[in-house]
Motif scaffolding. Structure first.
Motif, PDB file in Angstrom:
ATOM      1  N   UNK A   1       8.206   7.714  -7.266  1.00 35.08           N
ATOM      2  CA  UNK A   1       8.243   9.160  -7.033  1.00 35.08           C
ATOM      3  C   UNK A   1       9.263   9.819  -7.974  1.00 35.08           C
ATOM      4  N   UNK A   2       9.272   9.377  -9.205  1.00 39.99           N
ATOM      5  CA  UNK A   2      10.132   9.977 -10.225  1.00 39.99           C
ATOM      6  C   UNK A   2      11.550   9.436 -10.271  1.00 39.99           C
ATOM      7  N   UNK A   3      11.874   8.505  -9.367  1.00 45.44           N
ATOM      8  CA  UNK A   3      13.228   7.947  -9.356  1.00 45.44           C
ATOM      9  C   UNK A   3      13.212   6.578 -10.037  1.00 45.44           C
TER      10      UNK A   3
ATOM     11  N   UNK B   1      18.358   1.661  -6.693  1.00 52.71           N
ATOM     12  CA  UNK B   1      18.448   2.826  -7.569  1.00 52.71           C
ATOM     13  C   UNK B   1      19.898   3.313  -7.597  1.00 52.71           C
ATOM     14  N   UNK B   2      20.151   4.350  -8.391  1.00 54.86           N
ATOM     15  CA  UNK B   2      21.487   4.948  -8.403  1.00 54.86           C
ATOM     16  C   UNK B   2      21.811   5.477  -7.012  1.00 54.86           C
ATOM     17  N   UNK B   3      23.062   5.338  -6.626  1.00 55.95           N
ATOM     18  CA  UNK B   3      23.483   5.769  -5.290  1.00 55.95           C
ATOM     19  C   UNK B   3      23.019   7.196  -4.980  1.00 55.95           C
ATOM     20  N   UNK B   4      23.133   8.086  -5.961  1.00 58.43           N
ATOM     21  CA  UNK B   4      22.805   9.500  -5.737  1.00 58.43           C
ATOM     22  C   UNK B   4      21.327   9.703  -5.414  1.00 58.43           C
ATOM     23  N   UNK B   5      20.474   8.798  -5.884  1.00 61.00           N
ATOM     24  CA  UNK B   5      19.028   8.937  -5.650  1.00 61.00           C
ATOM     25  C   UNK B   5      18.576   8.291  -4.336  1.00 61.00           C
ATOM     26  N   UNK B   6      19.486   7.588  -3.677  1.00 58.17           N
ATOM     27  CA  UNK B   6      19.116   6.838  -2.467  1.00 58.17           C
ATOM     28  C   UNK B   6      18.433   7.674  -1.392  1.00 58.17           C
ATOM     29  N   UNK B   7      19.046   8.800  -0.998  1.00 60.02           N
ATOM     30  CA  UNK B   7      18.423   9.591   0.068  1.00 60.02           C
ATOM     31  C   UNK B   7      17.009  10.086  -0.282  1.00 60.02           C
ATOM     32  N   UNK B   8      16.816  10.521  -1.538  1.00 67.11           N
ATOM     33  CA  UNK B   8      15.492  11.006  -1.948  1.00 67.11           C
ATOM     34  C   UNK B   8      14.477   9.865  -1.936  1.00 67.11           C
ATOM     35  N   UNK B   9      14.912   8.687  -2.358  1.00 68.79           N
ATOM     36  CA  UNK B   9      14.023   7.515  -2.362  1.00 68.79           C
ATOM     37  C   UNK B   9      13.578   7.178  -0.938  1.00 68.79           C
TER      38      UNK B   9
ATOM     39  N   UNK C   1       0.832  -1.208   0.000  1.00 67.11           N
ATOM     40  CA  UNK C   1       0.000   0.000   0.000  1.00 67.11           C
ATOM     41  C   UNK C   1       0.869   1.262   0.000  1.00 67.11           C
ATOM     42  N   UNK C   2       1.933   1.254   0.775  1.00 70.62           N
ATOM     43  CA  UNK C   2       2.801   2.431   0.872  1.00 70.62           C
ATOM     44  C   UNK C   2       3.517   2.685  -0.452  1.00 70.62           C
ATOM     45  N   UNK C   3       4.136   1.642  -0.993  1.00 70.09           N
ATOM     46  CA  UNK C   3       4.923   1.823  -2.217  1.00 70.09           C
ATOM     47  C   UNK C   3       4.024   2.164  -3.404  1.00 70.09           C
ATOM     48  N   UNK C   4       2.795   1.622  -3.405  1.00 72.42           N
ATOM     49  CA  UNK C   4       1.877   1.883  -4.524  1.00 72.42           C
ATOM     50  C   UNK C   4       1.536   3.366  -4.646  1.00 72.42           C
ATOM     51  N   UNK C   5       1.594   4.097  -3.534  1.00 68.56           N
ATOM     52  CA  UNK C   5       1.312   5.533  -3.589  1.00 68.56           C
ATOM     53  C   UNK C   5       2.334   6.287  -4.416  1.00 68.56           C
ATOM     54  N   UNK C   6       3.491   5.658  -4.659  1.00 77.44           N
ATOM     55  CA  UNK C   6       4.595   6.371  -5.312  1.00 77.44           C
ATOM     56  C   UNK C   6       4.856   5.901  -6.735  1.00 77.44           C
ATOM     57  N   UNK C   7       4.098   4.900  -7.205  1.00 79.38           N
ATOM     58  CA  UNK C   7       4.398   4.366  -8.534  1.00 79.38           C
ATOM     59  C   UNK C   7       3.126   3.923  -9.261  1.00 79.38           C
TER      60      UNK C   7
ATOM     61  N   UNK D   1       4.533 -10.958  -8.081  1.00 80.23           N
ATOM     62  CA  UNK D   1       4.513 -12.111  -7.170  1.00 80.23           C
ATOM     63  C   UNK D   1       5.807 -12.171  -6.347  1.00 80.23           C
ATOM     64  N   UNK D   2       5.750 -12.961  -5.276  1.00 81.39           N
ATOM     65  CA  UNK D   2       6.919 -13.167  -4.422  1.00 81.39           C
ATOM     66  C   UNK D   2       8.072 -13.699  -5.263  1.00 81.39           C
ATOM     67  N   UNK D   3       9.272 -13.215  -4.983  1.00 84.70           N
ATOM     68  CA  UNK D   3      10.472 -13.570  -5.757  1.00 84.70           C
ATOM     69  C   UNK D   3      10.351 -13.244  -7.241  1.00 84.70           C
ATOM     70  N   UNK D   4       9.690 -12.125  -7.520  1.00 87.10           N
ATOM     71  CA  UNK D   4       9.666 -11.541  -8.856  1.00 87.10           C
ATOM     72  C   UNK D   4      10.014 -10.068  -8.711  1.00 87.10           C
ATOM     73  N   UNK D   5      10.293  -9.434  -9.875  1.00 84.70           N
ATOM     74  CA  UNK D   5      10.659  -8.029  -9.817  1.00 84.70           C
ATOM     75  C   UNK D   5      10.422  -7.337 -11.139  1.00 84.70           C
ATOM     76  N   UNK D   6      10.729  -6.051 -11.186  1.00 82.09           N
ATOM     77  CA  UNK D   6      10.565  -5.279 -12.418  1.00 82.09           C
ATOM     78  C   UNK D   6      11.627  -4.193 -12.487  1.00 82.09           C
ATOM     79  N   UNK D   7      12.136  -3.975 -13.696  1.00 82.14           N
ATOM     80  CA  UNK D   7      13.152  -2.937 -13.919  1.00 82.14           C
ATOM     81  C   UNK D   7      12.480  -1.652 -14.401  1.00 82.14           C
ATOM     82  N   UNK D   8      13.215  -0.562 -14.317  1.00 79.25           N
ATOM     83  CA  UNK D   8      12.777   0.740 -14.841  1.00 79.25           C
ATOM     84  C   UNK D   8      11.398   1.136 -14.329  1.00 79.25           C
ATOM     85  N   UNK D   9      11.175   0.894 -13.055  1.00 80.47           N
ATOM     86  CA  UNK D   9       9.939   1.343 -12.423  1.00 80.47           C
ATOM     87  C   UNK D   9      10.230   2.685 -11.770  1.00 80.47           C
ATOM     88  N   UNK D  10       9.369   3.680 -11.991  1.00 77.28           N
ATOM     89  CA  UNK D  10       9.597   4.992 -11.390  1.00 77.28           C
ATOM     90  C   UNK D  10       8.882   5.082 -10.054  1.00 77.28           C
TER      91      UNK D  10
END
Lengths: 374, 131
Positions: free
Chosen positions: A183-185, A204-212, A158-164, A172-181
């Motif tokens: 909150x713009x990151x 994400x890129x190291x530089x974007x870590x704090x904003x994420x 629920x929390x992460x869905x607010x941002x993407x 599903x569990x043990x699945x993933x996705x690339x190039x997902x934005x």
């Protein structure tokens, strides 16, 4: 402190949120923000967010990437497809463990190996050394360029869905996705974790870590989300009976004794490093097995404490991890003992600073979350 | 005032609260804060004798095990039974309900070697030496 501690890209973020910084194997990371127990309960009941940028990432690419991993890893990586995540040990020829990792299968046919913080250099040497026997595969250590946060707990989706816009309920569990934005990151997201709860790991890129980190904290403020430290990262994984490299797994303790046999694909049709030794071990029978222990008398078994039989006269093995666990409110431990002493209900004693304290072999995982209602 | 003026303190972050010839012993606010959530207190048995500086109890938090050093010599006359079921008392009220045990002092003059609250507060603020 003699040597300068390594800092993750989120070091300043930890300070901002009031983290108590300690030296964790050379890394300056927060042990907790409020208290280990509070953060542990928050993860089980709501959500918690960690900086896990100390973890390493190796990028394996090229036409022979799969061949390299099939040779190095015990699990069958050929079962992967873009978006699939596979857990696997990586063994030495003698069957001991170099490291255990998550393998994220990428869209371009490459793989991202997520490895333990303390093993980054060793793994890079090991994997790139093996890659020299192949013509067309590259191994890149992108650990420093990558930030990783772990959002764990029942409210995570629920929390992460607010941002993407990405439909997380379909992941599903043990699945993933690339190039997902998020909150713009630009991020790589996997539905994985190390807590026994539902949740996500976001790269994400190291530089974007704090904003994420800030974005997720803000999105979770009404859902009980707390920043969390190393302390409960350990109590949560321990309560869920997940192995930790250096404690349950190491160069002398292979996957079979640790109960990870289902991640050793003997039948995958290719040779892999350690196969011969592990096959022999399976045929001859294990010497020692990892068991769960519950303390029956007052006392906490800690890492390294010795385990004896019930009478206290015969030494059996040692504690790999032991702690009070907040959700179950018990003193539990994991230990390597001879197979004869691994039956559920077997009574043993633990030498707690000179005193033999009674314990009993119990089922693992200690904690398992209830199945998701859908 | 974090550190009550009627207590005497050790460099190693224990305190003694004196009532007549009896000293109630425990760990300080600084010590509990450093340890984090306390989950186990191994208190001594009544009747045991300790010299000042000896380990009289062991306190365990989720992450760490910590020995407690006796501020004054004496014989254990009472143990705080509440800490067995509620070790968190040491976090919540270290200088009050979270006392560990009480000893009958054999040499009350040893109290003069301990710190008063003002001196201890400075000691704790400076990082408290090595616990």
């Amino acid at each position: 402190m003699a040597e300068e501690l390594k800092k993750t890209p989120l070091y300043e973020t930890h300070l901002k949120y009031g983290g108590r910084i300690i030296d964790f194997e050379g890394w300056a990371l927060p042990v907790h923000f409020t208290s280990i127990k509070e953060e542990h309960h928050a993860c089980r009941n709501a959500a918690a967010l960690w900086d896990v940028s100390d973890m390493g990432e190796l990028l394996i690419e090229g036409p022979e990437a799969l061949d390299l991993l099939q040779m190095l890893l015990t699990n069958d990586i050929s079962k992967g497809y873009p978006g699939r995540v596979i857990y696997s040990p990586m063994c030495y020829p003698n069957g001991g463990v170099v490291d255990d990792m998550m393998v994220i299968c990428l869209k371009n046919g490459g793989y991202l190996l997520v490895i333990n913080a303390g093993n980054i250099e060793k793994d890079y040497e090991w994997v790139s050394g093996a890659a020299r026997y192949f013509r067309d595969v590259t191994v890149k250590n992108i650990s420093k360029e990558t930030a990783e946060v772990a959002l764990q707990g029942p409210n995570s989706e629920r929390i992460l869905q607010r941002l993407t816009n990405y439909p997380l309920s379909e992941m599903k569990y043990y699945h993933g996705a690339e190039d997902v934005y998020v909150d713009g990151i630009k991020c790589l997201i996997t539905r994985t974790g190390y807590t026994g709860e539902d949740g996500f790991e976001v790269y994400c890129d190291a530089a974007d870590g704090p904003a994420l980190f800030d974005s997720i904290m803000e999105a979770g403020q009404d859902d009980g989300l707390v920043p969390a430290g190393l302390g409960c990262r350990d109590t949560l994984r321990f309560e869920a009976s997940m192995p930790l490299y250096g404690q349950e797994l190491d160069a002398n303790h292979g996957p079979l004794g640790a109960g990870l046999g289902r991640f050793v694909a003997f039948g995958k049709g290719t040779f892999f490093v350690g196969a011969k030794a592990l096959m022999e071990e399976r045929e001859k029978g294990l010497k020692a097995k990892l068991v769960g222990l519950e303390m029956l008398e007052r006392g906490i078994a800690r890492t390294g404490y010795k385990v004896f039989d019930e009478s206290g006269s015969k030494e059996l093995g040692y504690i790999t991890t032991g702690s009070y666990v907040p959700t179950l409110d018990k003193n539990l431990a994991m230990a390597y003992v001879p197979v004869d002493f691994s039956q559920l209900g077997t009574k043993v004693t633990v030498d707690v600073r000179g005193k033999k304290v009674l314990a009993q072999v119990v089922k693992m995982p200690f904690y398992r979350r209830e199945a998701k209602k859908k | 005032m974090t550190y009550p003026a009627d207590l005497k303190y050790t460099k190693t972050h224990e305190y003694a609260r004196v009532e007549g010839n009896i000293a109630y012993l425990g760990i300080t606010h600084y010590a509990q804060d450093q340890l984090g959530d306390i989950v186990f207190v191994e208190a001594p048995e009544v009747g045991r004798e300790f010299r000042a500086g000896e380990v009289f109890a062991t306190v365990e938090s989720v992450k760490a095990v910590s020995d407690c050093y006796c501020p004054v010599s004496g014989k254990v006359v009472k143990v705080n039974e509440k800490t067995a079921d509620s070790p968190e008392l040491l976090n919540q009220d270290p200088h009050g309900q979270g006392w560990i045990c009480a000893v009958e002092m054999s040499d009350p003059s040893e109290l003069d070697d301990l710190m008063d609250s003002e001196t201890y507060e400075k000691h704790a603020a400076e990082g408290g030496g090595h616990h």
